[in-house]
Design a protein around this motif. Structure first.
Motif, PDB file in Angstrom:
ATOM      1  N   GLU A   1       0.829  -1.197   0.000  1.00 56.99           N
ATOM      2  CA  GLU A   1       0.000   0.000   0.000  1.00 56.99           C
ATOM      3  C   GLU A   1       0.870   1.257   0.000  1.00 56.99           C
ATOM      4  O   GLU A   1       1.955   1.276   0.585  1.00 56.99           O
ATOM      5  CB  GLU A   1      -0.917   0.011   1.227  1.00 56.99           C
ATOM      6  N   PRO A   2       0.407   2.324  -0.646  1.00 56.68           N
ATOM      7  CA  PRO A   2       1.172   3.576  -0.647  1.00 56.68           C
ATOM      8  C   PRO A   2       1.208   4.206   0.737  1.00 56.68           C
ATOM      9  O   PRO A   2       0.343   3.925   1.584  1.00 56.68           O
ATOM     10  CB  PRO A   2       0.415   4.462  -1.634  1.00 56.68           C
ATOM     11  N   PHE A   3       2.190   5.056   0.963  1.00 56.11           N
ATOM     12  CA  PHE A   3       2.266   5.829   2.196  1.00 56.11           C
ATOM     13  C   PHE A   3       1.331   7.026   2.055  1.00 56.11           C
ATOM     14  O   PHE A   3       1.445   7.814   1.114  1.00 56.11           O
ATOM     15  CB  PHE A   3       3.695   6.303   2.442  1.00 56.11           C
ATOM     16  N   VAL A   4       0.407   7.159   2.994  1.00 56.28           N
ATOM     17  CA  VAL A   4      -0.501   8.306   3.028  1.00 56.28           C
ATOM     18  C   VAL A   4      -0.384   8.915   4.423  1.00 56.28           C
ATOM     19  O   VAL A   4      -0.733   8.269   5.415  1.00 56.28           O
ATOM     20  CB  VAL A   4      -1.958   7.891   2.743  1.00 56.28           C
ATOM     21  N   LEU A   5       0.099  10.128   4.493  1.00 52.69           N
ATOM     22  CA  LEU A   5       0.387  10.732   5.797  1.00 52.69           C
ATOM     23  C   LEU A   5      -0.828  10.772   6.706  1.00 52.69           C
ATOM     24  O   LEU A   5      -0.723  10.507   7.911  1.00 52.69           O
ATOM     25  CB  LEU A   5       0.950  12.145   5.602  1.00 52.69           C
ATOM     26  N   THR A   6      -1.986  11.078   6.152  1.00 49.05           N
ATOM     27  CA  THR A   6      -3.188  11.195   6.982  1.00 49.05           C
ATOM     28  C   THR A   6      -3.606   9.868   7.608  1.00 49.05           C
ATOM     29  O   THR A   6      -4.381   9.842   8.560  1.00 49.05           O
ATOM     30  CB  THR A   6      -4.372  11.746   6.157  1.00 49.05           C
ATOM     31  N   GLU A   7      -3.074   8.756   7.077  1.00 49.50           N
ATOM     32  CA  GLU A   7      -3.443   7.444   7.604  1.00 49.50           C
ATOM     33  C   GLU A   7      -2.416   6.889   8.590  1.00 49.50           C
ATOM     34  O   GLU A   7      -2.622   5.804   9.136  1.00 49.50           O
ATOM     35  CB  GLU A   7      -3.619   6.460   6.430  1.00 49.50           C
ATOM     36  N   THR A   8      -1.348   7.612   8.825  1.00 52.31           N
ATOM     37  CA  THR A   8      -0.311   7.133   9.752  1.00 52.31           C
ATOM     38  C   THR A   8      -0.770   7.295  11.201  1.00 52.31           C
ATOM     39  O   THR A   8      -1.543   8.197  11.526  1.00 52.31           O
ATOM     40  CB  THR A   8       1.005   7.896   9.553  1.00 52.31           C
ATOM     41  N   LYS A   9      -0.269   6.402  12.057  1.00 52.84           N
ATOM     42  CA  LYS A   9      -0.626   6.444  13.469  1.00 52.84           C
ATOM     43  C   LYS A   9       0.625   6.259  14.334  1.00 52.84           C
ATOM     44  O   LYS A   9       0.796   5.238  15.011  1.00 52.84           O
ATOM     45  CB  LYS A   9      -1.652   5.356  13.781  1.00 52.84           C
ATOM     46  N   PRO A  10       1.517   7.245  14.321  1.00 51.49           N
ATOM     47  CA  PRO A  10       2.733   7.135  15.132  1.00 51.49           C
ATOM     48  C   PRO A  10       2.419   7.278  16.614  1.00 51.49           C
ATOM     49  O   PRO A  10       1.428   7.899  16.993  1.00 51.49           O
ATOM     50  CB  PRO A  10       3.577   8.312  14.638  1.00 51.49           C
ATOM     51  N   GLU A  11       3.282   6.719  17.422  1.00 46.71           N
ATOM     52  CA  GLU A  11       3.113   6.878  18.863  1.00 46.71           C
ATOM     53  C   GLU A  11       3.374   8.318  19.281  1.00 46.71           C
ATOM     54  O   GLU A  11       2.625   8.892  20.087  1.00 46.71           O
ATOM     55  CB  GLU A  11       4.068   5.938  19.602  1.00 46.71           C
ATOM     56  N   LYS A  12       4.434   8.930  18.714  1.00 55.36           N
ATOM     57  CA  LYS A  12       4.798  10.299  19.119  1.00 55.36           C
ATOM     58  C   LYS A  12       5.013  11.237  17.933  1.00 55.36           C
ATOM     59  O   LYS A  12       4.507  12.353  17.918  1.00 55.36           O
ATOM     60  CB  LYS A  12       6.048  10.255  19.995  1.00 55.36           C
ATOM     61  N   PHE A  13       5.810  10.816  16.962  1.00 55.99           N
ATOM     62  CA  PHE A  13       6.119  11.678  15.823  1.00 55.99           C
ATOM     63  C   PHE A  13       6.225  10.854  14.539  1.00 55.99           C
ATOM     64  O   PHE A  13       6.521   9.666  14.580  1.00 55.99           O
ATOM     65  CB  PHE A  13       7.468  12.398  16.009  1.00 55.99           C
ATOM     66  N   THR A  14       6.023  11.548  13.414  1.00 57.42           N
ATOM     67  CA  THR A  14       6.423  11.034  12.107  1.00 57.42           C
ATOM     68  C   THR A  14       7.461  11.987  11.549  1.00 57.42           C
ATOM     69  O   THR A  14       7.236  13.206  11.527  1.00 57.42           O
ATOM     70  CB  THR A  14       5.241  10.952  11.128  1.00 57.42           C
ATOM     71  N   ILE A  15       8.600  11.459  11.123  1.00 55.59           N
ATOM     72  CA  ILE A  15       9.615  12.283  10.471  1.00 55.59           C
ATOM     73  C   ILE A  15       9.590  11.978   8.983  1.00 55.59           C
ATOM     74  O   ILE A  15       9.784  10.832   8.568  1.00 55.59           O
ATOM     75  CB  ILE A  15      11.025  12.018  11.038  1.00 55.59           C
ATOM     76  N   VAL A  16       9.333  13.002   8.193  1.00 56.20           N
ATOM     77  CA  VAL A  16       9.346  12.872   6.739  1.00 56.20           C
ATOM     78  C   VAL A  16      10.621  13.510   6.222  1.00 56.20           C
ATOM     79  O   VAL A  16      10.850  14.712   6.418  1.00 56.20           O
ATOM     80  CB  VAL A  16       8.123  13.550   6.103  1.00 56.20           C
ATOM     81  N   VAL A  17      11.458  12.702   5.583  1.00 62.12           N
ATOM     82  CA  VAL A  17      12.722  13.181   5.044  1.00 62.12           C
ATOM     83  C   VAL A  17      12.628  13.194   3.519  1.00 62.12           C
ATOM     84  O   VAL A  17      12.431  12.149   2.900  1.00 62.12           O
ATOM     85  CB  VAL A  17      13.900  12.284   5.479  1.00 62.12           C
ATOM     86  N   PHE A  18      12.737  14.366   2.936  1.00 62.95           N
ATOM     87  CA  PHE A  18      12.776  14.488   1.485  1.00 62.95           C
ATOM     88  C   PHE A  18      14.239  14.562   1.057  1.00 62.95           C
ATOM     89  O   PHE A  18      15.004  15.364   1.583  1.00 62.95           O
ATOM     90  CB  PHE A  18      12.042  15.752   1.028  1.00 62.95           C
ATOM     91  N   TYR A  19      14.623  13.706   0.098  1.00 56.76           N
ATOM     92  CA  TYR A  19      16.005  13.730  -0.386  1.00 56.76           C
ATOM     93  C   TYR A  19      16.024  13.947  -1.895  1.00 56.76           C
ATOM     94  O   TYR A  19      15.014  13.773  -2.582  1.00 56.76           O
ATOM     95  CB  TYR A  19      16.738  12.447   0.010  1.00 56.76           C
ATOM     96  N   ARG A  20      17.172  14.317  -2.417  1.00 60.75           N
ATOM     97  CA  ARG A  20      17.281  14.746  -3.814  1.00 60.75           C
ATOM     98  C   ARG A  20      17.132  13.589  -4.807  1.00 60.75           C
ATOM     99  O   ARG A  20      16.448  13.723  -5.814  1.00 60.75           O
ATOM    100  CB  ARG A  20      18.626  15.436  -4.045  1.00 60.75           C
ATOM    101  N   GLY A  21      17.814  12.473  -4.562  1.00 61.84           N
ATOM    102  CA  GLY A  21      17.733  11.342  -5.476  1.00 61.84           C
ATOM    103  C   GLY A  21      19.017  10.551  -5.527  1.00 61.84           C
ATOM    104  O   GLY A  21      20.002  10.875  -4.833  1.00 61.84           O
ATOM    105  N   THR A  22      19.034   9.548  -6.376  1.00 63.66           N
ATOM    106  CA  THR A  22      20.168   8.625  -6.413  1.00 63.66           C
ATOM    107  C   THR A  22      21.439   9.278  -6.941  1.00 63.66           C
ATOM    108  O   THR A  22      22.533   8.754  -6.731  1.00 63.66           O
ATOM    109  CB  THR A  22      19.811   7.387  -7.260  1.00 63.66           C
ATOM    110  N   HIS A  23      21.311  10.410  -7.637  1.00 62.90           N
ATOM    111  CA  HIS A  23      22.487  11.113  -8.147  1.00 62.90           C
ATOM    112  C   HIS A  23      23.284  11.793  -7.038  1.00 62.90           C
ATOM    113  O   HIS A  23      24.408  12.234  -7.263  1.00 62.90           O
ATOM    114  CB  HIS A  23      22.060  12.169  -9.166  1.00 62.90           C
TER     115      HIS A  23
END
Length: 216
Positions: free
Chosen positions: A40-62
């Motif tokens: 299933e895809p990751f959907v932020l609104t459906e996450t249920k973390p105990e304390k926090f969710t950390i979303v890390v955006f990175y540039r890419g494989t290059h």
């Protein structure tokens, strides 16, 4: 070389488009991406973390710095889970390019393990996948909605045509943005162990939102 550098700056400036800014205390923007081997895809609104969710955006494989950052996230993933912190890394890369990134991370981890063991290859279980969820095919529209800086490929560099620059967002269980870090270039990523240490302090001391006057 200097002329090429400043021509690139001028060229980028002419084509610049604005992105909305995500403030501390805002509801996190919409976020949905497919996950490598995740079903299933990751959907932020459906996450249920105990304390926090950390979303890390990175540039890419290059980006070798991104590969090193993902390795750090992977090596600290269990510690994050013990603290009640969910972590995901996401880029605008395709699935194929994302799998290349994962292979690079795994190879670096194998080399590190061999070095720690004195160069001897230990028989038995080998690393074949990451625990860290990796999302791909982030759209430019969603990247901009998070306030990420968007870059275009520089001639002579192995970059995709369009990609986002790095960002890290700490999201509360109710999907409110607690803190954020966004960058215009690949350098100076936050140490993830320091991030986890900071979150531990925040929980223990009920540390409030900061930077809230920016919105006024």
């Amino acid at each position: 070389m200097a002329n090429r550098f400043f021509l690139q700056i001028e060229h980028t400036h002419k084509k610049r488009m604005s992105s909305p800014k995500v403030h501390t205390g805002d509801i996190a923007p919409f976020l949905s991406v497919p996950i490598i081997d995740g079903g299933e895809p990751f959907v932020l609104t459906e996450t249920k973390p105990e304390k926090f969710t950390i979303v890390v955006f990175y540039r890419g494989t290059h980006c070798p710095i991104c590969v090193a950052q993902l390795q750090e996230l992977e090596e600290s993933y269990k510690d994050a889970q013990k603290q009640g912190v969910d972590v995901i890394a996401i880029s605008m890369d395709t699935e194929e390019r994302t799998r290349q990134t994962i292979d690079k991370v795994l190879n670096n981890m194998k080399k590190k393990k061999e070095e720690e063991e004195g160069g001897e290859k230990e028989e038995g279980e080998s690393l074949t996948s990451l625990q860290l969820p990796i999302g791909y095919n982030l759209s430019e529209e969603i990247a901009r909605s998070w306030g990420l800086f968007i870059s275009e490929a520089i001639e002579g560099y192995p970059e995709p045509p369009i990609f986002s620059e790095p960002g890290m967002f700490v999201i509360l269980p109710d999907k409110i943005v607690y803190s954020s870090i966004i960058q215009t270039n690949p350098f100076t990523r936050p140490n993830f162990k320091d991030v986890l240490g900071g979150l531990q302090y925040i929980v223990e001391h009920n540390y409030p939102f900061r930077g809230t006057l920016t919105k006024k």
